[in-house]
Write an enzyme that holds these catalytic residues in place. Structure first.
Site, PDB file in Angstrom:
ATOM      1  N   CYS A  59       4.458   1.568  -1.791  1.00 27.54           N
ATOM      2  CA  CYS A  59       3.073   1.742  -1.325  1.00 27.54           C
ATOM      3  C   CYS A  59       3.031   2.574  -0.039  1.00 27.54           C
ATOM      4  O   CYS A  59       3.813   2.350   0.881  1.00 27.54           O
ATOM      5  CB  CYS A  59       2.444   0.369  -1.088  1.00 27.54           C
ATOM      6  SG  CYS A  59       0.730   0.477  -0.573  1.00 27.54           S
ATOM      7  N   CYS A  63       1.274  -1.869   6.084  1.00 25.89           N
ATOM      8  CA  CYS A  63       0.981  -3.277   6.388  1.00 25.89           C
ATOM      9  C   CYS A  63       2.284  -3.988   6.813  1.00 25.89           C
ATOM     10  O   CYS A  63       3.224  -4.079   6.012  1.00 25.89           O
ATOM     11  CB  CYS A  63       0.372  -3.973   5.172  1.00 25.89           C
ATOM     12  SG  CYS A  63      -0.988  -3.043   4.444  1.00 25.89           S
ATOM     13  N   CYS A  66       4.252  -6.558   4.632  1.00 26.91           N
ATOM     14  CA  CYS A  66       4.364  -6.379   3.179  1.00 26.91           C
ATOM     15  C   CYS A  66       5.690  -5.799   2.696  1.00 26.91           C
ATOM     16  O   CYS A  66       6.085  -4.695   3.083  1.00 26.91           O
ATOM     17  CB  CYS A  66       3.214  -5.509   2.673  1.00 26.91           C
ATOM     18  SG  CYS A  66       3.223  -5.414   0.867  1.00 26.91           S
ATOM     19  N   CYS A 103      -4.527 -12.823 -12.179  1.00 26.40           N
ATOM     20  CA  CYS A 103      -4.772 -11.860 -11.092  1.00 26.40           C
ATOM     21  C   CYS A 103      -3.699 -10.783 -11.109  1.00 26.40           C
ATOM     22  O   CYS A 103      -2.516 -11.080 -10.960  1.00 26.40           O
ATOM     23  CB  CYS A 103      -4.699 -12.552  -9.741  1.00 26.40           C
ATOM     24  SG  CYS A 103      -5.737 -14.005  -9.625  1.00 26.40           S
ATOM     25  N   CYS A 134      -8.907 -11.059 -12.389  1.00 17.81           N
ATOM     26  CA  CYS A 134      -8.998 -10.620 -10.994  1.00 17.81           C
ATOM     27  C   CYS A 134      -8.016  -9.472 -10.844  1.00 17.81           C
ATOM     28  O   CYS A 134      -6.934  -9.521 -11.441  1.00 17.81           O
ATOM     29  CB  CYS A 134      -8.605 -11.766 -10.070  1.00 17.81           C
ATOM     30  SG  CYS A 134      -8.595 -11.285  -8.320  1.00 17.81           S
ATOM     31  N   CYS A 194     -13.106 -11.876  -3.723  1.00 19.26           N
ATOM     32  CA  CYS A 194     -11.994 -12.732  -3.312  1.00 19.26           C
ATOM     33  C   CYS A 194     -11.440 -12.114  -2.039  1.00 19.26           C
ATOM     34  O   CYS A 194     -10.891 -11.008  -2.077  1.00 19.26           O
ATOM     35  CB  CYS A 194     -10.928 -12.780  -4.412  1.00 19.26           C
ATOM     36  SG  CYS A 194      -9.441 -13.673  -3.893  1.00 19.26           S
ATOM     37  N   ARG A 266      -8.355 -20.959  -1.367  1.00 14.56           N
ATOM     38  CA  ARG A 266      -7.065 -20.975  -2.080  1.00 14.56           C
ATOM     39  C   ARG A 266      -5.897 -21.115  -1.107  1.00 14.56           C
ATOM     40  O   ARG A 266      -5.740 -20.304  -0.195  1.00 14.56           O
ATOM     41  CB  ARG A 266      -6.891 -19.701  -2.927  1.00 14.56           C
ATOM     42  CG  ARG A 266      -5.555 -19.703  -3.713  1.00 14.56           C
ATOM     43  CD  ARG A 266      -5.474 -18.604  -4.767  1.00 14.56           C
ATOM     44  NE  ARG A 266      -6.649 -18.666  -5.618  1.00 14.56           N
ATOM     45  CZ  ARG A 266      -7.640 -17.774  -5.558  1.00 14.56           C
ATOM     46  NH1 ARG A 266      -7.555 -16.750  -4.751  1.00 14.56           N
ATOM     47  NH2 ARG A 266      -8.684 -17.902  -6.341  1.00 14.56           N
TER      48      ARG A 266
HETATM   49  N1  SAM Z   1      -2.261  -3.165  -2.266  1.00 14.90           N
HETATM   50  C1  SAM Z   1      -3.422  -3.936  -2.330  1.00 14.90           C
HETATM   51  C2  SAM Z   1      -4.022  -4.218  -0.976  1.00 14.90           C
HETATM   52  O1  SAM Z   1      -3.300  -4.468  -0.027  1.00 14.90           O
HETATM   53  O2  SAM Z   1      -5.236  -4.199  -0.868  1.00 14.90           O
HETATM   54  C3  SAM Z   1      -3.257  -5.231  -3.104  1.00 14.90           C
HETATM   55  C4  SAM Z   1      -1.989  -6.057  -3.012  1.00 14.90           C
HETATM   56  S1  SAM Z   1      -1.623  -6.770  -1.434  1.00 14.90           S
HETATM   57  C5  SAM Z   1       0.067  -7.301  -1.659  1.00 14.90           C
HETATM   58  C6  SAM Z   1      -2.611  -8.218  -1.382  1.00 14.90           C
HETATM   59  C7  SAM Z   1      -2.521  -9.138  -0.181  1.00 14.90           C
HETATM   60  O3  SAM Z   1      -1.321  -9.895  -0.211  1.00 14.90           O
HETATM   61  C8  SAM Z   1      -2.512  -8.550   1.213  1.00 14.90           C
HETATM   62  O4  SAM Z   1      -3.757  -8.153   1.649  1.00 14.90           O
HETATM   63  C9  SAM Z   1      -1.990  -9.704   2.034  1.00 14.90           C
HETATM   64  O5  SAM Z   1      -3.049 -10.513   2.486  1.00 14.90           O
HETATM   65  C10 SAM Z   1      -1.116 -10.478   1.045  1.00 14.90           C
HETATM   66  N2  SAM Z   1       0.314 -10.397   1.419  1.00 14.90           N
HETATM   67  C11 SAM Z   1       1.124  -9.344   1.257  1.00 14.90           C
HETATM   68  N3  SAM Z   1       2.352  -9.601   1.736  1.00 14.90           N
HETATM   69  C12 SAM Z   1       2.317 -10.867   2.226  1.00 14.90           C
HETATM   70  C13 SAM Z   1       3.279 -11.709   2.861  1.00 14.90           C
HETATM   71  N4  SAM Z   1       4.517 -11.281   3.114  1.00 14.90           N
HETATM   72  N5  SAM Z   1       2.902 -12.941   3.219  1.00 14.90           N
HETATM   73  C14 SAM Z   1       1.645 -13.376   2.978  1.00 14.90           C
HETATM   74  N6  SAM Z   1       0.700 -12.628   2.393  1.00 14.90           N
HETATM   75  C15 SAM Z   1       1.013 -11.378   2.016  1.00 14.90           C
HETATM   76 FE1  SF4 Z   2       0.393  -1.647   0.112  1.00 14.66          FE
HETATM   77 FE2  SF4 Z   2       1.389  -4.036   0.631  1.00 14.66          FE
HETATM   78 FE3  SF4 Z   2      -0.477  -3.016   2.216  1.00 14.66          FE
HETATM   79 FE4  SF4 Z   2      -1.141  -3.776  -0.297  1.00 14.66          FE
HETATM   80  S1  SF4 Z   2      -0.447  -5.107   1.358  1.00 14.66           S
HETATM   81  S2  SF4 Z   2      -1.722  -1.888   0.756  1.00 14.66           S
HETATM   82  S3  SF4 Z   2       0.788  -3.280  -1.361  1.00 14.66           S
HETATM   83  S4  SF4 Z   2       1.598  -2.191   1.912  1.00 14.66           S
END
Ligand code: SAM
Ligand code: SF4
Ligand code: DTB
Length: 321
Positions: A59, A63, A66, A103, A134, A194, A266
């Site tokens: 990606c 973030c 992530c 989801c 979802c 959500c 949730r």
């Molecule tokens: N890429 C898309 C986005 O970020 O909008 C969708 C998938 S993203 C993995 C969805 C959510 O997962 C993130 O917004 C975050 O809140 C949660 N998430 C991701 N990594 C995480 C982690 N290591 N621990 C807890 N929540 C996490």
């Molecule tokens: Fe990409 Fe992870 Fe951020 Fe979602 S949470 S936008 S998968 S880097």
């Protein structure tokens, strides 16, 4: 939900009010949360959503929590969008095991049109097997949201993650307003929202209050509010974040329940790191949904048998199809 109890939507929460709520004596806070919970929901019923990562890794966003960001070396490799058949097979399995919602998550900044069409086929197929749908695909334009709505999509997940102030410490490639814009597009298309966040990224009580205010001061509350406890993944900047105090986490669940009384709250990522007693207190504080399945997107979640054992000990039933 009991029809006679229409929620009074309060959406003018102030920072002082919410910090005071979160930091109330624990027993007062959890007791009120449970009372509110009982007005709108069956207190012994939990809804099950199963996650599937339909597009893993690579990606472009940064973030800091992530494992799927291409900015960090986490051992998660980029894969292509999965095939429709794989998705249908997994959804059927999830349904057979008792999940009511499926989801689908994609590690995208935003979906390309060609990919959106494939996701639409997935949404239609999953609806056909009789599950709620979802998806979480990153930022969404208004016409894309409309297309998903026409395909029958029930929920779109897009998290605010933290307070507006703390957010920029964790993500630089997308701003808070862009997230709010996507949420508006989803709401305007008539799809259920959500939206939640993550606790444990080093934020303080003010930031936790800020996240809850951003959610609860929306004109319409998100129908579903995922509260994640950070899953620390080696290679991400937040790998070394300090552990969240369990009591402090339960306080956020209780506050979310009080502030968004008719929304599903949730208990999301991080359950593998929680004791059963901590999860039980989260349910007492008003959590009434979980991610159900051995995997979240890339990290571990409790075994189904463990969840069933816990529910049995607590006398909790799960929503039926
Ligand atoms: N890429 C898309 C986005 O970020 O909008 C969708 C998938 S993203 C993995 C969805 C959510 O997962 C993130 O917004 C975050 O809140 C949660 N998430 C991701 N990594 C995480 C982690 N290591 N621990 C807890 N929540 C996490
Ligand atoms: Fe990409 Fe992870 Fe951020 Fe979602 S949470 S936008 S998968 S880097
Ligand atoms: C949400 O709030 N949590 C889920 C879902 N929405 C998409 C994702 C949790 C991801 C945890 C880290 C991982 O497994 O990669």
């Amino acid at each position: 939900m009991h029809q006679e109890n229409k929620p009074t939507v309060k959406n003018n929460w102030t920072k002082d009010e919410v910090v005071a709520l979160i930091t109330r004596p624990f027993n007062d806070l959890v007791f009120e949360a449970q009372q509110v919970h009982r007005k709108y929901f069956d207190p012994n019923l939990v809804q099950l959503s199963t996650l599937m990562n339909i597009k893993t890794g690579g990606c472009p966003e940064d973030c800091g929590y992530c494992p799927q960001s291409a900015h960090y070396n986490t051992g998660v490799n980029a894969e292509k969008l999965l095939q429709l058949d794989d998705v249908i097979a997994q959804a059927q399995k999830a349904k057979d095991k008792g999940a009511t919602r499926f989801c689908m998550g994609a590690a995208w900044r935003q979906p390309k049109q060609k990919d959106l069409e494939k996701v639409i086929d997935m949404v239609e197929a999953v609806k056909n097997i009789g599950m709620e749908t979802c998806v979480t695909l990153g930022m969404l334009k208004q016409d894309q949201a409309q297309e998903l709505k026409s395909a029958g999509l029930d929920y779109y997940n897009h998290n605010l993650d933290s307070s507006p102030e703390f957010y920029s410490k964790v993500i630089s490639t997308r701003d808070y307003q862009e997230r709010l814009d996507t949420l508006d597009n989803v709401r305007n298309a008539g799809i259920n929202v959500c939206c939640g966040g993550i606790i444990g990224m080093g934020e303080g009580v003010n930031d936790r209050a800020g996240l809850l205010i951003s959610l609860a001061n929306m004109a319409v509350h998100p129908e579903s509010v995922p509260i994640n406890m950070l899953v620390k993944v080696e290679g991400t900047p937040l790998d070394e974040a300090e552990d969240v105090d369990a009591i402090d986490f339960i306080r956020i669940i209780a506050s979310a329940r009080i502030m968004m009384p008719a929304s599903y709250v949730r208990l999301s990522a991080g359950r593998s790191e929680m004791s059963e007693e901590m999860q039980a207190l989260c349910f007492l504080a008003g959590a009434n949904s979980i991610f159900y399945g051995e995997k979240l997107l890339t990290t571990d979640n409790p075994q189904l048998s463990e969840d069933h054992k816990l529910f049995e000990r607590l006398g909790i039933q799960t929503s039926r199809h």
